[in-house]
Design a protein around this motif. Structure first.
Motif, short mmCIF file in Angstrom:
data_model
loop_
_atom_site.label_atom_id
_atom_site.label_comp_id
_atom_site.label_asym_id
_atom_site.label_seq_id
_atom_site.Cartn_x
_atom_site.Cartn_y
_atom_site.Cartn_z
N VAL A 254 0.87 -1.18 0.00
CA VAL A 254 0.00 0.00 0.00
C VAL A 254 0.90 1.22 0.00
N LEU B 155 -4.68 6.72 -2.88
CA LEU B 155 -4.30 5.47 -2.24
C LEU B 155 -4.11 4.41 -3.31
N HIS B 156 -2.99 3.67 -3.24
CA HIS B 156 -2.66 2.65 -4.22
C HIS B 156 -2.55 1.30 -3.51
N LEU B 157 -3.34 0.34 -3.96
CA LEU B 157 -3.32 -1.02 -3.42
C LEU B 157 -2.70 -1.92 -4.48
N SER C 108 -14.26 8.67 -2.86
CA SER C 108 -13.47 7.70 -2.09
C SER C 108 -14.06 6.29 -2.09
N GLU D 165 -3.09 -3.31 -9.72
CA GLU D 165 -3.18 -2.17 -8.82
C GLU D 165 -4.60 -1.62 -8.82
N TRP E 9 0.69 5.79 -0.97
CA TRP E 9 -0.19 6.90 -1.29
C TRP E 9 0.61 8.04 -1.88
N THR E 10 -0.08 8.82 -2.71
CA THR E 10 0.50 10.02 -3.32
C THR E 10 -0.22 11.23 -2.75
N TYR E 11 0.56 12.27 -2.46
CA TYR E 11 -0.01 13.47 -1.86
C TYR E 11 0.94 14.64 -2.07
N LEU F 256 -8.77 9.19 -2.16
CA LEU F 256 -9.36 9.29 -0.82
C LEU F 256 -9.84 10.70 -0.52
N LEU G 22 -5.35 13.18 -2.32
CA LEU G 22 -4.69 12.05 -1.67
C LEU G 22 -5.09 10.78 -2.43
#
Length: 139
Positions: free
Chosen positions: A42, A116-118, A92, A64, A44-46, A69, A114
């Motif tokens: 996991v 989120l990458h799974l 989200s 992916e 995240w980019t921000y 979010l 924000l």
């Protein structure tokens, strides 16, 4: 689209469960119920500065799911033949499923976006294709 209707060869939007309540809403993800893979990583980019892009690569094997979010951004899919698909993520409870060998970049980040990458696998630099011409010839 739900997990059961997901085609693992196509970029797809997954609609995650929403529990709506006057006190605020809740969305959840359970590996076996909502994802086509077990989460191995996991990230995240921000704080992406205005006008900047992220990504610009494909994974050879990794699957992916990307979720906005907070805020919004676009995920641009470039196909080997030069055609482009753009997905605007701004809720989200939606996730964008990316199968292996999907060239993507993210752009048009809103303030305080924000992402989120799974991921289906742990980080492996050998799994990345970072040159679009190499990607085209790899296919």
């Amino acid at each position: 689209m739900t997990k059961s209707a997901l085609n693992l060869n196509l970029v797809s939007v997954i609609d995650f469960p929403r529990v709506q309540d006057r006190r605020g809403n809740l969305t959840f993800i359970q590996n076996q119920d909502h994802l086509p893979f077990d989460i191995q990583r996991v990230f995240w980019t921000y704080d992406v500065p205005g006008g900047e892009n992220r990504g610009a690569h494909a994974y050879k094997n990794q699957q992916e799911i990307i979720i906005a979010l907070s805020g919004s951004f676009d995920v641009v899919i470039s196909k080997a033949d030069g055609t482009i698909e753009k997905y605007s993520l701004n809720r989200s409870y939606y996730g964008l499923y990316l199968p292996p060998m999907t060239w993507r970049h993210m752009e048009n980040f809103s303030t305080n976006a924000l992402g989120l990458h799974l991921s289906s696998s742990t980080f492996d630099s050998d799994d990345y294709i970072r040159d679009f011409h190499e990607y085209q010839s790899f296919l």
